[in-house]
Motif scaffolding. Structure first.
Motif, PDB file in Angstrom:
ATOM      1  N   SER A 182       0.830  -1.205   0.000  1.00  0.00           N
ATOM      2  CA  SER A 182       0.000   0.000   0.000  1.00  0.00           C
ATOM      3  C   SER A 182       0.867   1.258   0.000  1.00  0.00           C
ATOM      4  CB  SER A 182      -0.902   0.024   1.238  1.00  0.00           C
ATOM      5  OG  SER A 182      -1.757  -1.089   1.229  1.00  0.00           O
ATOM      6  N   ALA A 183       0.351   2.281  -0.648  1.00  0.00           N
ATOM      7  CA  ALA A 183       1.097   3.537  -0.799  1.00  0.00           C
ATOM      8  C   ALA A 183       0.973   4.405   0.440  1.00  0.00           C
ATOM      9  CB  ALA A 183       0.579   4.286  -2.025  1.00  0.00           C
ATOM     10  N   ASP A 184       1.639   5.553   0.367  1.00  0.00           N
ATOM     11  CA  ASP A 184       1.540   6.623   1.350  1.00  0.00           C
ATOM     12  C   ASP A 184       2.010   6.186   2.732  1.00  0.00           C
ATOM     13  OD1 ASP A 184       0.477   8.032  -0.786  1.00  0.00           O
ATOM     14  OD2 ASP A 184      -1.575   7.445  -0.277  1.00  0.00           O
ATOM     15  N   ARG A 185       3.085   5.413   2.747  1.00  0.00           N
ATOM     16  CA  ARG A 185       3.678   4.954   4.001  1.00  0.00           C
ATOM     17  C   ARG A 185       5.200   4.984   3.866  1.00  0.00           C
ATOM     18  NH1 ARG A 185       1.780  -0.984   5.057  1.00  0.00           N
ATOM     19  NH2 ARG A 185       2.594  -1.216   2.938  1.00  0.00           N
ATOM     20  N   HIS A 186       5.835   4.909   5.018  1.00  0.00           N
ATOM     21  CA  HIS A 186       7.285   4.693   5.071  1.00  0.00           C
ATOM     22  C   HIS A 186       7.474   3.315   5.702  1.00  0.00           C
ATOM     23  CE1 HIS A 186      11.453   5.942   6.909  1.00  0.00           C
ATOM     24  NE2 HIS A 186      11.554   5.019   5.975  1.00  0.00           N
ATOM     25  N   ILE A 187       8.055   2.420   4.961  1.00  0.00           N
ATOM     26  CA  ILE A 187       8.230   1.056   5.472  1.00  0.00           C
ATOM     27  C   ILE A 187       9.722   0.735   5.607  1.00  0.00           C
ATOM     28  CG2 ILE A 187       6.045   0.229   4.518  1.00  0.00           C
ATOM     29  CD1 ILE A 187       7.668  -1.132   2.269  1.00  0.00           C
ATOM     30  N   VAL A 188       9.997  -0.224   6.492  1.00  0.00           N
ATOM     31  CA  VAL A 188      11.347  -0.764   6.643  1.00  0.00           C
ATOM     32  C   VAL A 188      11.270  -2.246   6.286  1.00  0.00           C
ATOM     33  CG1 VAL A 188      13.296  -1.160   8.183  1.00  0.00           C
ATOM     34  CG2 VAL A 188      11.869   0.867   8.481  1.00  0.00           C
ATOM     35  N   VAL A 189      12.120  -2.683   5.381  1.00  0.00           N
ATOM     36  CA  VAL A 189      12.096  -4.078   4.932  1.00  0.00           C
ATOM     37  C   VAL A 189      13.298  -4.805   5.527  1.00  0.00           C
ATOM     38  CG1 VAL A 189      12.113  -5.623   2.939  1.00  0.00           C
ATOM     39  CG2 VAL A 189      10.940  -3.408   2.792  1.00  0.00           C
ATOM     40  N   ASP A 190      13.016  -5.930   6.177  1.00  0.00           N
ATOM     41  CA  ASP A 190      14.037  -6.749   6.844  1.00  0.00           C
ATOM     42  C   ASP A 190      14.545  -7.813   5.884  1.00  0.00           C
ATOM     43  OD1 ASP A 190      15.365  -8.720   8.484  1.00  0.00           O
ATOM     44  OD2 ASP A 190      14.388  -7.795  10.225  1.00  0.00           O
TER      45      ASP A 190
END
Ligand SMILES: [Ca+2]
Length: 216
Positions: A188-196
């Motif tokens: 989903s858009a409009d987020r800041h994610i961190v990928v492990d």
């Protein structure tokens, strides 16, 4: 020649002046530095806006004047970052030899975006050197986690994907420095994610919420 941010301060030309061109020649530009001045000649800066056109990605409009980028300070270092965390990348400019730090805030209409940070395990902790390939409504966006830009400048370690009207990234492929290739779908858009790097699927994704600590 003039001093940075002061167009009235004249510096003695250290070489032969060509009056017809308004230029002068020197054996070496270091002759100028010996006088305690730098090479600022108030070159005008330019800003170009990429607009959808017949040849996508190749049509640009010169917005130097309306954006204010066309000032005569001696800009040397520019980086992009989302300073108000509103999903729009802004620009910050630093001058050589003094002068103000200038923030150009992005006030264009809001569009969708996805910000991606990386948590390397086998790779380095920030995933620097990773290549991210996003599929968005049939269009492929390729970005690299390499948070430096311009002269001696560093950006946040965030890959910013501008999505336009799309409200998700259909597929995100991350090629880590370790060689691992990780695939995520329907983000989903409009987020800041961190990928492990060490996890798979939705378990690999943490959402960054300002003021809240995420797992290390
Ligand atoms: Ca912003």
């Amino acid at each position: 020649m003039s001093q940075p941010s002061n167009r009235t301060a004249k510096v003695k030309a250290p070489g032969k002046v060509d009056a017809s061109l308004g230029e002068f020649w020197v054996e070496t530009p270091w002759d100028i530095f010996k006088q305690g001045h730098n090479l600022s000649c108030f070159e005008r800066k330019r800003a170009f806006l990429n607009v959808p056109g017949q040849v996508r990605g190749r049509d640009f409009v010169d917005i130097s004047f309306v954006s204010g980028a066309d000032n005569d300070s001696d800009g040397r270092c520019v980086v992009a970052g989302d300073f108000r965390n509103n999903g729009r990348l802004d620009l910050v400019l630093r001058q050589a030899g003094g002068g103000p730090v200038i923030l150009y805030e992005n006030d264009f209409p809001q569009r969708h975006y996805l910000k991606v940070s990386l948590r390397g395990r086998a790779s380095n902790a920030l995933g620097i050197g990773a290549r991210l390939t996003a599929l968005v409504r049939g269009q492929t966006l390729v970005r690299e986690m390499y948070p430096t830009n311009s002269y001696r400048s560093q950006m946040p370690n965030i890959v910013h994907l501008g999505l336009g009207e799309a409200n998700q990234v259909d597929r995100l492929s991350i090629r880590w420095p370790s060689g691992k290739v990780q695939e995520l779908t329907n983000l989903s858009a409009d987020r800041h994610i961190v990928v492990d790097e060490a996890k798979e699927g939705s378990a690999a994704v943490q959402v960054v919420v300002p003021g809240q600590t995420i797992q290390p």
